[in-house]
Design an enzyme around this catalytic site. Sequence first.
Site, PDB file in Angstrom:
ATOM      1  N   ARG A 206       2.526   1.492  10.461  1.00 29.49           N
ATOM      2  CA  ARG A 206       2.022   1.717   9.102  1.00 29.49           C
ATOM      3  C   ARG A 206       3.166   1.607   8.113  1.00 29.49           C
ATOM      4  O   ARG A 206       4.041   2.463   8.071  1.00 29.49           O
ATOM      5  CB  ARG A 206       1.371   3.106   9.003  1.00 29.49           C
TER       6      ARG A 206
ATOM      7  N   GLU B 287      -5.562  -1.440  15.183  1.00 37.90           N
ATOM      8  CA  GLU B 287      -6.421  -2.289  14.363  1.00 37.90           C
ATOM      9  C   GLU B 287      -5.591  -3.388  13.696  1.00 37.90           C
ATOM     10  O   GLU B 287      -4.623  -3.100  12.998  1.00 37.90           O
ATOM     11  CB  GLU B 287      -7.103  -1.433  13.297  1.00 37.90           C
TER      12      GLU B 287
ATOM     13  N   ARG C 248       0.842  -1.207   0.000  1.00 36.24           N
ATOM     14  CA  ARG C 248       0.000   0.000   0.000  1.00 36.24           C
ATOM     15  C   ARG C 248       0.865   1.240   0.000  1.00 36.24           C
ATOM     16  O   ARG C 248       1.796   1.354   0.784  1.00 36.24           O
ATOM     17  CB  ARG C 248      -0.908  -0.006   1.238  1.00 36.24           C
TER      18      ARG C 248
ATOM     19  N   ARG D 144       1.349  -5.223  13.201  1.00 33.52           N
ATOM     20  CA  ARG D 144       0.820  -4.689  14.449  1.00 33.52           C
ATOM     21  C   ARG D 144       0.695  -5.776  15.508  1.00 33.52           C
ATOM     22  O   ARG D 144       0.732  -5.499  16.705  1.00 33.52           O
ATOM     23  CB  ARG D 144      -0.530  -4.011  14.199  1.00 33.52           C
TER      24      ARG D 144
ATOM     25  N   SER E  51     -10.227  -6.360  10.227  1.00 36.08           N
ATOM     26  CA  SER E  51     -11.481  -5.715   9.925  1.00 36.08           C
ATOM     27  C   SER E  51     -12.312  -6.808   9.265  1.00 36.08           C
ATOM     28  O   SER E  51     -11.961  -7.290   8.204  1.00 36.08           O
ATOM     29  CB  SER E  51     -11.184  -4.600   8.929  1.00 36.08           C
TER      30      SER E  51
END
Length: 426
Positions: A276, A348, A261, A390, A351
């Site tokens: 990130r 997070e 990403r 994470r 999801s």
Amino acid sequence: MLDLKFIRENPDEVKKTLKDRGMEADVDELLCLDEERRELLSRAEELKHCRNTVSDEIGKLKRQEKDASGQIKEMKTASQKIKSLDAKVGDIDKTIRQLALNIPNMPHVSVPVGKSPQDNVEVRRWGEPPKFDFEPLSHRDIADALGIIDFRAASKLSGRGFALYRGLGAKLERALINFMLDLHTTKHGYTEVFPPFMVKRDCMVGTGQLPKLEEDMYRCEADDLFLIPTAEVPITNIHRDEILRAEDLPVYYCSYTACFRREAGSYGKETKGLVRVHQFDKVELVKFVKPETSYQELESLLREAEEVLQQLGLHYRVLSLCTADISFAAAKCYDLEVWAPGERRYLEVSSCSNFSDFQARRAGIRYRPEKGGGAKYVHTLNGSGIALPRTVVALLETYQQKDGSVPIPEVLRPYMGGLDRIEAQN
RNA sequence: GGAGAGGUGGCCGAGCGGCUGAAGGCAGCUGCCUGCUAAGCAGUUGAGGGGUGAAUAACUCCUCCCCGGGUUCGAAUCCCGGCCUCUCCGCCA
């Protein structure tokens, strides 16, 4: 994408959804165009019917070697009219599609209505945040002291936003991947898939990354291939434009892939360390199910992702995202957030979403409910099971000891050659 | 990268520019028949969209033979572009 017929019949509900999500789209214009399209279409179809019958006559006349020049002349002009009508309909179709693509999925009734992420509802917590008799360090300091992640080397190679795992750090990454895959394939009934990490444009459109998020994707220009931002893209597209057999449902896939990403436009504090990064590892869960089971399937998907954290002994919470925060394509979504003591916040790591038939309609994934019946869209779901970086953050920060070492959770030890803790390496 | 071949319904496989939404086979479904072995006979079985309609009933029309353009009164069939598959050669981890 929503069903046009649904929008036509429930314009007020659609408008309410847009409002609940804090989004805008011109539903009235869409409906107006839809009406115009149908009118033009009727006219074009009438002409086509005429052309078909007259062309048949011409064929018969020709075979009898009779003159048909009158009919041919007539049809020539009819064909031109058809062409221009078709062109108009085509234009309107494009506009309608464009408008329709900007209308998000209808949230399930159980989704909390809210204006911002603050209105997300915490569903449950598991475990307790660990207590320390010293000041817990951030994962960056821990990893640095242990020599297991080398951010400096990574930025030398690839710039900022990358990590280079070294020694036991690399082994830990590998252990986590294998642990998760084994859990989902043996205990939860998923079929493991290892797909290409680069896909064609069609796939990105099918799952909705394009056209909206093109800026966030890495693209190889020479071949017009995209690096996948998540395994959801190749895995969901496996069955693009297919009609599945009812008896084959539900289909469960789990897949490890690297994810890429660009994270265009995100700077600042979050971008430090592993929180990130541009390339990360993730184990993804994807389900294709019958519509009537999809909300049950969402609950089980969530439990399956949670189990990863439970077995790792990491404290986490589950949020039910509100209307303002669920993704465009989702009808319902839970976030899994793991506690990171060094960061002093929840991160997070998963999801889990039910996309109902929204993604399936766009990607053309259907099934035949019963013999002789018409094909219907399946419901698709996916969730991370789970994202690695994470998790590594939480793991290092949760288990850190005063002496700088990090005990390894029981379940990972078989994957670490029996090792029970990570200590500073030379 | 070079040279060929090809992409047709759930699958296999025909197809002359009009009579092909598509022969034939397999598989499925529905009847019938039959004690001789998953046999025989007949019928039936694709998708998307529009119109009439209370209708997930019925009727009717349009579109779809990889995708997108073009030629033509008319295209699965001819022409151009793209995508994909296969065979041979070359190169390469």
